[in-house]
Design a protein around this motif. Sequence first.
Motif, PDB file in Angstrom:
ATOM      1  N   GLY A  33       5.340  -3.719   7.441  1.00 35.76           N
ATOM      2  CA  GLY A  33       5.983  -2.627   8.154  1.00 35.76           C
ATOM      3  C   GLY A  33       5.820  -1.332   7.392  1.00 35.76           C
ATOM      4  N   LEU A  34       5.957  -0.219   8.084  1.00 36.00           N
ATOM      5  CA  LEU A  34       5.795   1.096   7.467  1.00 36.00           C
ATOM      6  C   LEU A  34       7.146   1.724   7.173  1.00 36.00           C
ATOM      7  CD1 LEU A  34       4.149   3.613   6.643  1.00 36.00           C
ATOM      8  CD2 LEU A  34       4.233   4.320   9.042  1.00 36.00           C
ATOM      9  N   VAL A  35       7.301   2.138   5.919  1.00 35.66           N
ATOM     10  CA  VAL A  35       8.452   2.947   5.527  1.00 35.66           C
ATOM     11  C   VAL A  35       7.962   4.383   5.424  1.00 35.66           C
ATOM     12  CG1 VAL A  35      10.276   3.335   3.838  1.00 35.66           C
ATOM     13  CG2 VAL A  35       9.427   1.016   4.241  1.00 35.66           C
ATOM     14  N   HIS A  36       8.296   5.186   6.422  1.00 38.82           N
ATOM     15  CA  HIS A  36       7.835   6.574   6.409  1.00 38.82           C
ATOM     16  C   HIS A  36       8.534   7.323   5.278  1.00 38.82           C
ATOM     17  CE1 HIS A  36       6.996  10.667   7.967  1.00 38.82           C
ATOM     18  NE2 HIS A  36       5.882  10.076   8.377  1.00 38.82           N
ATOM     19  N   ASP A  60       7.838  12.872  -2.832  1.00 34.49           N
ATOM     20  CA  ASP A  60       6.593  12.157  -3.096  1.00 34.49           C
ATOM     21  C   ASP A  60       6.868  10.664  -3.016  1.00 34.49           C
ATOM     22  OD1 ASP A  60       4.118  11.363  -3.771  1.00 34.49           O
ATOM     23  OD2 ASP A  60       4.105  12.216  -5.796  1.00 34.49           O
ATOM     24  N   VAL A  61       5.993   9.963  -2.285  1.00 37.07           N
ATOM     25  CA  VAL A  61       6.194   8.522  -2.102  1.00 37.07           C
ATOM     26  C   VAL A  61       6.150   7.806  -3.445  1.00 37.07           C
ATOM     27  CG1 VAL A  61       5.297   6.456  -0.960  1.00 37.07           C
ATOM     28  CG2 VAL A  61       5.188   8.653   0.201  1.00 37.07           C
ATOM     29  N   GLY A 119       3.785   7.533   3.537  1.00 41.24           N
ATOM     30  CA  GLY A 119       4.744   6.439   3.420  1.00 41.24           C
ATOM     31  C   GLY A 119       4.168   5.241   2.693  1.00 41.24           C
ATOM     32  N   ALA A 120       4.857   4.114   2.817  1.00 37.81           N
ATOM     33  CA  ALA A 120       4.442   2.898   2.131  1.00 37.81           C
ATOM     34  C   ALA A 120       4.506   1.724   3.105  1.00 37.81           C
ATOM     35  CB  ALA A 120       5.330   2.618   0.924  1.00 37.81           C
ATOM     36  N   SER A 140       0.846  -1.196   0.000  1.00 36.16           N
ATOM     37  CA  SER A 140       0.000   0.000   0.000  1.00 36.16           C
ATOM     38  C   SER A 140       0.875   1.236   0.000  1.00 36.16           C
ATOM     39  CB  SER A 140      -0.920  -0.006   1.228  1.00 36.16           C
ATOM     40  OG  SER A 140      -1.657   1.198   1.304  1.00 36.16           O
ATOM     41  N   VAL A 141       0.440   2.253  -0.749  1.00 38.11           N
ATOM     42  CA  VAL A 141       1.152   3.522  -0.839  1.00 38.11           C
ATOM     43  C   VAL A 141       0.237   4.620  -0.305  1.00 38.11           C
ATOM     44  CG1 VAL A 141       2.217   5.209  -2.362  1.00 38.11           C
ATOM     45  CG2 VAL A 141       2.551   2.771  -2.775  1.00 38.11           C
ATOM     46  N   GLN A 142       0.728   5.356   0.690  1.00 39.84           N
ATOM     47  CA  GLN A 142      -0.024   6.440   1.306  1.00 39.84           C
ATOM     48  C   GLN A 142       0.791   7.734   1.209  1.00 39.84           C
ATOM     49  OE1 GLN A 142      -3.069   5.888   2.281  1.00 39.84           O
ATOM     50  NE2 GLN A 142      -2.968   3.656   2.069  1.00 39.84           N
ATOM     51  N   PRO A 143       0.155   8.893   1.419  1.00 38.57           N
ATOM     52  CA  PRO A 143       0.914  10.156   1.340  1.00 38.57           C
ATOM     53  C   PRO A 143       2.041  10.237   2.364  1.00 38.57           C
ATOM     54  CG  PRO A 143      -1.447  10.579   1.226  1.00 38.57           C
ATOM     55  CD  PRO A 143      -1.289   9.137   1.565  1.00 38.57           C
TER      56      PRO A 143
END
Length: 325
Positions: free
Chosen positions: A206-209, A220-221, A195-196, A190-193
């Motif tokens: 896990g979250l990659v900020h 931009d992610v 992070g991913a 998933s890609v969010q504003p």
Amino acid sequence: MSATMSAMASIAPVAQTRFGSAKSQKVVARRAVVARAVAEAEAKPEKPKRKFVKKNVTVQDADIAVGNKYEGKVKRVQEYGCFVDFGARNDGLVHISELKDGFVENVTDVVSADQAVTVWVKSIDAEKGRISLTMKPPPTADELEAIKAKEAEREAKFAARKAQQAEAKEKAEKVKAIKRGTAFEGEVKSVQPFGAFVEIMEGVEGLVHVTEMSDDYNVDVADFCKVGDKVSVKVLDVDGAKVKLTMKDKVDISSVVEEVLQEVEAGASMMEFAFKSKGITAGQFPAGNDKEKPAAKKADEKKEEPKAEAPKAEAPKAEAPKAEA
């Protein structure tokens, strides 16, 4: 006989008062008392025996089944409900909650004695001989299907919740085994504003900020990854079930310092071994000791030197006034 004895007992005190007279009077009084007691006992009518009306049983116990409909009459009204005679050997109980849909405060607001009612059999307790009735009409076929569908939906939600809990427990066990600094090859889910989310293990994400993708600002992610990409990440931290990841190539300062210290210790031990193998010790270097001693003496002398007291300032002497001519 019992009535006669009770009558004699009630009159006995009177007879005893008369016995204090002459003997002839005693016999006459006693016979009169007995005769009167017998006459009263025979004249007193007996209580009629209570007669129970034989109930007309039109519904046999074997024919009663849950869901059957009957026409009946209210026999007794209680605070908790009413008893209805619907033709069975035992009257059935309609609880206050089964009188009608909605809240019922008083039973008498709905039914009264000898009222004709329509009831349905709700449950049967054959051991205790109790029959529970209801005055609520049973659901129609469509309503019954809706009830079944709702029950199936509730069971499906319950099963899904149980499966989710089991999955969360399994994920927690996997997360416990993850250590900081471990490298993974993961897939972006998933890609969010901000992070991913990258799946590093089956069921563990896990979250990659965004700040852990580049050192630049306002990035931009989408410029670094998109859903489905394979990326290399490292574990920054593990907080409960949350895993923080980074895509930067960071140098672990602590590991570098540890390696340097190991190398220094290894080098010092090699030099010490070389000196010892040649028979050289630290005591064979007097020059170094002589240089250190004067310096130490000078430092001690500086500590022991008393501080010179500052001279006290003398007060200026007052000049004598000059005599005028």
